[in-house]
Scaffold this motif. Structure first.
Motif, PDB file in Angstrom:
ATOM      1  N   ALA A 127       0.941  -1.131  -0.052  1.00 41.47           N
ATOM      2  CA  ALA A 127      -0.117  -0.086   0.014  1.00 41.47           C
ATOM      3  C   ALA A 127       0.690   1.231  -0.108  1.00 41.47           C
ATOM      4  N   MET A 128       1.907   1.195   0.837  1.00 39.39           N
ATOM      5  CA  MET A 128       2.867   2.334   0.739  1.00 39.39           C
ATOM      6  C   MET A 128       3.404   2.857  -0.394  1.00 39.39           C
ATOM      7  N   ALA A 129       4.004   1.745  -1.092  1.00 41.32           N
ATOM      8  CA  ALA A 129       4.640   1.987  -2.641  1.00 41.32           C
ATOM      9  C   ALA A 129       3.441   2.724  -3.544  1.00 41.32           C
ATOM     10  N   LYS A 130       2.141   2.167  -3.506  1.00 41.53           N
ATOM     11  CA  LYS A 130       1.057   2.567  -4.439  1.00 41.53           C
ATOM     12  C   LYS A 130       0.940   4.044  -4.070  1.00 41.53           C
ATOM     13  N   PHE A 131       0.901   4.269  -2.711  1.00 45.87           N
ATOM     14  CA  PHE A 131       0.378   5.683  -1.843  1.00 45.87           C
ATOM     15  C   PHE A 131       1.518   6.650  -2.451  1.00 45.87           C
ATOM     16  N   ARG A 132       2.793   6.293  -2.484  1.00 45.31           N
ATOM     17  CA  ARG A 132       3.960   7.319  -2.774  1.00 45.31           C
ATOM     18  C   ARG A 132       3.847   7.699  -4.246  1.00 45.31           C
ATOM     19  N   THR A 133       3.403   6.713  -5.084  1.00 41.53           N
ATOM     20  CA  THR A 133       3.601   6.937  -6.382  1.00 41.53           C
ATOM     21  C   THR A 133       2.183   7.919  -6.792  1.00 41.53           C
ATOM     22  N   ARG A 134       1.297   7.711  -6.110  1.00 41.30           N
ATOM     23  CA  ARG A 134      -0.086   8.201  -6.419  1.00 41.30           C
ATOM     24  C   ARG A 134      -0.074   9.599  -5.859  1.00 41.30           C
ATOM     25  N   THR A 135       0.555   9.936  -4.639  1.00 41.22           N
ATOM     26  CA  THR A 135       0.812  11.045  -4.210  1.00 41.22           C
ATOM     27  C   THR A 135       1.632  11.942  -4.922  1.00 41.22           C
ATOM     28  N   ALA A 136       2.695  11.481  -5.639  1.00 45.34           N
ATOM     29  CA  ALA A 136       3.161  12.306  -6.711  1.00 45.34           C
ATOM     30  C   ALA A 136       2.803  12.734  -7.670  1.00 45.34           C
ATOM     31  N   ALA A 137       1.669  11.822  -8.045  1.00 47.44           N
ATOM     32  CA  ALA A 137       1.065  12.011  -9.360  1.00 47.44           C
ATOM     33  C   ALA A 137      -0.113  12.900  -9.278  1.00 47.44           C
ATOM     34  N   TYR A 138      -0.608  13.001  -7.825  1.00 43.83           N
ATOM     35  CA  TYR A 138      -1.825  13.739  -7.542  1.00 43.83           C
ATOM     36  C   TYR A 138      -1.581  15.519  -7.250  1.00 43.83           C
ATOM     37  N   VAL A 139      -0.350  15.688  -6.813  1.00 44.00           N
ATOM     38  CA  VAL A 139      -0.173  16.945  -6.372  1.00 44.00           C
ATOM     39  C   VAL A 139       1.019  17.617  -7.305  1.00 44.00           C
ATOM     40  N   TYR A 140       0.906  18.523  -7.937  1.00 47.39           N
ATOM     41  CA  TYR A 140       1.969  19.275  -8.657  1.00 47.39           C
ATOM     42  C   TYR A 140       3.079  19.805  -7.917  1.00 47.39           C
ATOM     43  N   LEU A 141       4.161  19.856  -8.074  1.00 48.41           N
ATOM     44  CA  LEU A 141       5.312  20.591  -7.614  1.00 48.41           C
ATOM     45  C   LEU A 141       5.952  21.134  -8.733  1.00 48.41           C
ATOM     46  N   SER A 142       6.414  22.452  -8.887  1.00 45.26           N
ATOM     47  CA  SER A 142       7.124  23.024  -9.950  1.00 45.26           C
ATOM     48  C   SER A 142       8.478  22.194 -10.165  1.00 45.26           C
ATOM     49  N   SER A 143       8.948  21.612  -9.153  1.00 47.81           N
ATOM     50  CA  SER A 143      10.292  20.781  -9.237  1.00 47.81           C
ATOM     51  C   SER A 143      10.043  19.485 -10.042  1.00 47.81           C
ATOM     52  N   ASP A 144       8.747  18.992 -10.241  1.00 45.78           N
ATOM     53  CA  ASP A 144       8.479  18.081 -11.118  1.00 45.78           C
ATOM     54  C   ASP A 144       8.724  18.079 -12.547  1.00 45.78           C
ATOM     55  N   GLN A 194       3.536   5.368  13.608  1.00 41.56           N
ATOM     56  CA  GLN A 194       4.168   4.232  13.392  1.00 41.56           C
ATOM     57  C   GLN A 194       5.694   4.387  13.269  1.00 41.56           C
ATOM     58  N   GLY A 195       6.167   5.487  13.485  1.00 44.46           N
ATOM     59  CA  GLY A 195       7.628   5.984  13.430  1.00 44.46           C
ATOM     60  C   GLY A 195       8.359   6.169  12.136  1.00 44.46           C
ATOM     61  N   ILE A 196       7.491   6.566  11.089  1.00 44.63           N
ATOM     62  CA  ILE A 196       7.930   6.890   9.853  1.00 44.63           C
ATOM     63  C   ILE A 196       7.219   8.270   9.476  1.00 44.63           C
ATOM     64  N   ASP A 197       8.394   9.060   9.269  1.00 50.64           N
ATOM     65  CA  ASP A 197       8.140  10.284   8.950  1.00 50.64           C
ATOM     66  C   ASP A 197       8.011  10.736   7.587  1.00 50.64           C
ATOM     67  N   LEU A 198       6.820  10.644   6.931  1.00 45.60           N
ATOM     68  CA  LEU A 198       6.710  11.091   5.666  1.00 45.60           C
ATOM     69  C   LEU A 198       6.539  12.670   5.465  1.00 45.60           C
ATOM     70  N   TYR A 199       6.307  13.391   6.615  1.00 48.76           N
ATOM     71  CA  TYR A 199       5.853  14.765   6.377  1.00 48.76           C
ATOM     72  C   TYR A 199       7.355  15.510   6.072  1.00 48.76           C
ATOM     73  N   THR A 200       8.396  14.863   6.396  1.00 48.19           N
ATOM     74  CA  THR A 200       9.627  15.816   5.886  1.00 48.19           C
ATOM     75  C   THR A 200      10.193  15.132   4.629  1.00 48.19           C
ATOM     76  N   THR A 201       9.255  14.678   3.670  1.00 47.82           N
ATOM     77  CA  THR A 201       9.466  13.902   2.382  1.00 47.82           C
ATOM     78  C   THR A 201       8.723  14.730   1.567  1.00 47.82           C
ATOM     79  N   ASP A 202       8.829  14.568   0.157  1.00 43.46           N
ATOM     80  CA  ASP A 202       7.839  15.243  -0.747  1.00 43.46           C
ATOM     81  C   ASP A 202       6.431  15.150  -0.389  1.00 43.46           C
ATOM     82  N   VAL A 203       6.054  13.912   0.366  1.00 45.72           N
ATOM     83  CA  VAL A 203       4.635  13.784   0.808  1.00 45.72           C
ATOM     84  C   VAL A 203       4.029  14.999   1.399  1.00 45.72           C
TER      85      VAL A 203
END
Length: 406
Positions: A236-253, A313-322
């Motif tokens: 689920a996390m692998a799909k979530f990361r891929t979909r999040t990057a494809a859902y919200v645009y950043l100029s760095s994309d 759960q001890g995994i920080d996604l907030y300081t990633t592109d998410v």
């Protein structure tokens, strides 16, 4: 303009935000590791309970504030307790087969399932705050009724329906299983329901509009915590990361948004069509902004929910592109929800508003915890407090997340 990156000095956790640049060297939704390896965030070695959407520390904070009569938590609690979802006379309405067509037409058990799941979560929260066992027993009654009955979801909206209900069930179950001092004799049967009826419908994702897969992965992540299923989490996390990057645009994309490989959006024309006809891309724009803000809010909310469960759960996604995509999506949508004029370059100059009660989790994480100035999101959050429920899968987040640093 995108949300300002100015650090907000008043908060007690002005942590430095590590910005993960999204470059062509990144596969959408994955982080680069030394040596060119790619990975998604692996499941924790040991799961934290209760740990779906809200932690024990956050529950304790909310309870303390409510019992002290402090605002906005007391008002949020009163709103929740006055809702139909907190009723101790609620009768469960389970069905063996829940049939949901497009926009829930036909609606054979769709509303019943979603609302019983929200009610199970609501009464679990009421139990924790009041320690009145009647609320825990009502939550158990609702969960038991469905786990004894449901066998399948059918028709075109089955994956989304499963995601909506499947996002609320584990939040309720986590609180009851790990905090209720009484007996929940059928908790194993409930887990079997999640594994056999819900998880298979959502774990493989969706190529529909992005809010579908984001909600489905939110449910899969929550279910994986309750089941302590590391394999389901990783998938689920692998799909979530891929979909999040494809859902919200950043100029760095780059010039065009990222895509989900399985969707074969391999031309500019296909991407523009998938982004509701929008051909110019601005940081914070989402794949559904030009559709309407209601569905956009669903997607943003699920991004925040997965990030928050991961944090617990001890995994920080907030300081990633998410986190950066979440922050910018909130700010971009919030300014128009607040009434800023829509330029002609955005959705032909017309937006369909209705973002919903979805800002508290992301605002608390990115502003209160990480110290980002988020004026647009702050103004909308304060205007909407106490936030209630969207009657699908979002509920009572001022109570559980509002200014809650626990």
């Amino acid at each position: 303009m995108p949300e300002t990156p100015t650090v907000h000095r008043r908060r007690r956790l002005p942590a430095f935000l590590v910005t993960i640049a999204t470059t062509a060297a990144l596969v959408a939704g994955f982080l680069a590791l030394p040596g060119g390896q790619q990975r998604a965030e692996a499941a924790p070695a040991t799961f934290v309970h209760p740990g779906v959407g809200v932690s024990r520390g956050q529950l304790d904070f909310a309870r303390t504030q409510v019992l002290a009569g402090a605002q906005p938590w007391k008002g949020a609690y009163d709103q929740m307790l006055a809702s139909k979802y907190a009723s101790l006379t609620r009768t469960p309405t389970p069905r063996a087969v829940v049939e949901c067509g497009s926009y829930s037409n036909p609606n054979n058990g769709c509303t019943n399932e979603r609302e019983d799941a929200i009610a199970a979560y609501t009464t679990a929260l009421a139990w924790y705050i009041t320690r009145d066992a009647r609320y825990a027993q009502k939550s158990i009654q609702l969960m038991d009724a469905w786990s004894a009955t449901i066998t399948d979801h059918t028709n075109s909206n089955a994956p989304l329906q499963t995601g909506w209900a499947g996002s609320s069930w584990p939040k309720a179950a986590e609180i009851i299983k790990y905090t209720y001092t009484g007996t929940w004799a059928n908790s194993a049967r409930f887990g079997t329901m999640l594994r056999n009826v819900y998880l298979p419908e959502i774990i493989n994702g969706s190529n529909s509009n992005g809010n579908w897969e984001l909600t489905m992965m939110e449910a899969a992540i929550g279910i994986s915590v309750f089941l302590e299923d590391r394999g389901a989490w990783d998938s689920a996390m692998a799909k979530f990361r891929t979909r999040t990057a494809a859902y919200v645009y950043l100029s760095s994309d780059g010039a065009l948004p990222k895509t989900v490989p399985s969707q074969n959006l391999n031309t500019t024309a296909k991407i523009v069509s998938y982004w509701q006809g929008q051909s110019t891309f601005t940081t914070g724009l989402t794949q559904e902004t030009c559709r309407d803000f209601v569905h956009t809010g669903y997607g943003i909310s699920s991004i925040s929910h997965v990030a928050e469960t991961s944090r617990i759960q001890g995994i920080d996604l907030y300081t990633t592109d998410v986190g950066e995509r979440l922050r910018q999506a909130l700010g971009f949508q919030a300014k128009y929800q607040l009434g800023e004029a829509v330029p002609s370059s955005l959705c032909g100059g017309s937006l369909t508003l209705g973002l919903g009660p979805i800002t508290e989790v992301g605002y608390n994480a990115m502003h209160n915890r990480l110290g980002y100035g988020m004026t647009n999101t702050e103004n909308l959050t304060m205007r909407n407090r106490p936030s209630g429920t969207n009657n699908l899968f979002v509920a009572w987040e001022t109570l559980t997340q509002g200014d809650n640093l626990s």
